[in-house]
Design a protein around this motif. Sequence first.
Motif, short mmCIF file in Angstrom:
data_model
loop_
_atom_site.label_atom_id
_atom_site.label_comp_id
_atom_site.label_asym_id
_atom_site.label_seq_id
_atom_site.Cartn_x
_atom_site.Cartn_y
_atom_site.Cartn_z
N GLU A 61 0.83 -1.20 0.00
CA GLU A 61 0.00 0.00 0.00
C GLU A 61 0.87 1.25 0.00
O GLU A 61 2.01 1.25 0.46
CB GLU A 61 -0.92 0.02 1.22
CG GLU A 61 -1.95 -1.08 1.22
CD GLU A 61 -3.05 -0.84 2.25
OE1 GLU A 61 -3.45 0.33 2.43
OE2 GLU A 61 -3.49 -1.82 2.86
N PRO A 63 0.21 5.62 0.77
CA PRO A 63 -0.79 6.64 1.12
C PRO A 63 -1.09 7.52 -0.08
O PRO A 63 -0.17 7.91 -0.82
CB PRO A 63 -0.10 7.43 2.25
CG PRO A 63 1.37 7.21 2.03
CD PRO A 63 1.50 5.83 1.46
N THR A 88 -9.39 6.37 -0.32
CA THR A 88 -9.07 5.92 1.03
C THR A 88 -8.02 4.83 1.05
O THR A 88 -7.43 4.56 2.10
CB THR A 88 -10.33 5.42 1.75
OG1 THR A 88 -10.89 4.32 1.00
CG2 THR A 88 -11.38 6.52 1.85
N ARG A 89 -7.78 4.19 -0.10
CA ARG A 89 -6.78 3.13 -0.15
C ARG A 89 -6.23 3.00 -1.55
O ARG A 89 -6.97 3.06 -2.53
CB ARG A 89 -7.39 1.80 0.29
CG ARG A 89 -6.38 0.66 0.39
CD ARG A 89 -7.07 -0.65 0.71
NE ARG A 89 -6.12 -1.71 0.97
CZ ARG A 89 -6.44 -3.00 1.01
NH1 ARG A 89 -7.69 -3.37 0.79
NH2 ARG A 89 -5.52 -3.92 1.25
N LEU A 90 -4.91 2.81 -1.64
CA LEU A 90 -4.21 2.65 -2.92
C LEU A 90 -3.18 1.55 -2.72
O LEU A 90 -2.28 1.68 -1.90
CB LEU A 90 -3.54 3.97 -3.30
CG LEU A 90 -2.87 4.07 -4.67
CD1 LEU A 90 -3.86 3.89 -5.79
CD2 LEU A 90 -2.15 5.42 -4.80
N ALA A 91 -3.32 0.45 -3.46
CA ALA A 91 -2.45 -0.71 -3.22
C ALA A 91 -2.14 -1.44 -4.52
O ALA A 91 -2.97 -1.51 -5.43
CB ALA A 91 -3.11 -1.68 -2.24
N TYR A 141 -0.96 -5.24 -5.95
CA TYR A 141 -1.13 -6.61 -5.45
C TYR A 141 -0.70 -7.62 -6.50
O TYR A 141 -0.64 -7.35 -7.70
CB TYR A 141 -2.59 -6.86 -5.07
CG TYR A 141 -3.51 -6.92 -6.27
CD1 TYR A 141 -3.77 -8.12 -6.93
CD2 TYR A 141 -4.12 -5.76 -6.76
CE1 TYR A 141 -4.59 -8.17 -8.05
CE2 TYR A 141 -4.94 -5.80 -7.86
CZ TYR A 141 -5.17 -7.01 -8.51
OH TYR A 141 -5.98 -7.04 -9.63
N GLU A 173 -5.28 -1.77 -6.88
CA GLU A 173 -6.61 -1.68 -6.31
C GLU A 173 -6.77 -0.32 -5.64
O GLU A 173 -5.93 0.09 -4.85
CB GLU A 173 -6.80 -2.80 -5.28
CG GLU A 173 -8.19 -2.86 -4.68
CD GLU A 173 -8.32 -4.02 -3.71
OE1 GLU A 173 -9.14 -4.91 -3.96
OE2 GLU A 173 -7.58 -4.04 -2.70
N PHE A 203 -9.57 2.25 -3.59
CA PHE A 203 -10.86 2.43 -2.92
C PHE A 203 -11.18 3.92 -2.98
O PHE A 203 -10.50 4.75 -2.37
CB PHE A 203 -10.81 1.98 -1.48
CG PHE A 203 -10.78 0.48 -1.30
CD1 PHE A 203 -10.81 -0.37 -2.39
CD2 PHE A 203 -10.72 -0.07 -0.03
CE1 PHE A 203 -10.78 -1.75 -2.22
CE2 PHE A 203 -10.70 -1.45 0.15
CZ PHE A 203 -10.73 -2.29 -0.95
N ASP A 245 -1.66 7.32 -8.88
CA ASP A 245 -2.07 8.45 -8.04
C ASP A 245 -2.13 9.73 -8.87
O ASP A 245 -3.13 10.47 -8.86
CB ASP A 245 -1.06 8.59 -6.90
CG ASP A 245 -1.46 9.66 -5.89
OD1 ASP A 245 -1.62 10.83 -6.27
OD2 ASP A 245 -1.57 9.31 -4.69
N HIS A 292 -7.67 -9.32 -0.17
CA HIS A 292 -8.06 -7.94 -0.52
C HIS A 292 -8.71 -7.37 0.71
O HIS A 292 -9.71 -7.81 1.23
CB HIS A 292 -9.02 -7.88 -1.71
CG HIS A 292 -8.36 -8.27 -3.00
ND1 HIS A 292 -8.39 -7.46 -4.11
CD2 HIS A 292 -7.65 -9.34 -3.36
CE1 HIS A 292 -7.76 -8.05 -5.10
NE2 HIS A 292 -7.30 -9.19 -4.65
#
Length: 260
Positions: free
Chosen positions: A7, A9, A19-22, A24, A83, A85, A138, A260
């Motif tokens: 992940e 920020p 709220t989330r950036l990852a 995988y 992924e 959010f 991003d 996830h």
Amino acid sequence: MSLVMVEAPPSRALAPYVTRLAAYREDYGEPVARSEMAMPGVVLVLGLGGPMEVNGVRMTSFTGGLGDRFAATRVTGASEGVEVFLTPFGARRLFGMPMRELANLMVPVTDVLGAWGLELLERVGEIDDWGVRLAVTDTLLACRIRRSPEVGPEIAWAWGELLGSGGAVSSRVLAEGLGWSHRHLVSRFHDQVGLAPKAVGRVIRFGRAVRLLQQGRPIADAALKCGYYDQAHMNREFRTLGDTTPGQIYPRPQVSGLAH
């Protein structure tokens, strides 16, 4: 059998909308079926490997809207990607369409992002380094969101009230706080969020109950704290929103020595 996730920020420009950036990668060696819980946000998956089944449809990169039911996924081979959010308002600005059109749906990314979505996938797919991949994602998301019209502050205020109350504040109270009719409040929620305030409250309440159970709060206490009528009501909501039960979430003590 493995799932690796890293992940990052969101940048200051993207943080109000994500709220989330990852990144995988997953490879289980055999098909794996999952039930993805409903959540107060929007998932954007930029898949760079094999497809997965989402509610019975094979897709590699997909997104959708808020839902008031769980989603069924099935991974059948190795895959990787990014992924994201999104908040409802981030999704509304990124997609540029009424969120009611995506409620309880999962569709290919190009169905909502068109040629820009294809370019996003190509740019991200050219990068092997996960940190750089997340940074580029991003930047591209933030640029597109900033170029789209802002949503009004009224529904953002109502959304904050719902989150802050754990989903408990009523539509009547929200409408009175804005000086709107209930019908107008629901219409604006359908446009900017995708679901009516009451449905959003159910999803937020469910998420709060899950967190309390994961922290070890007894089931009866979590039901009372979150405003369920009784444990049977809580059980029905957990089945609908998460394809699970409170007992499956509540941590059991060890008698000897949830991707996830």
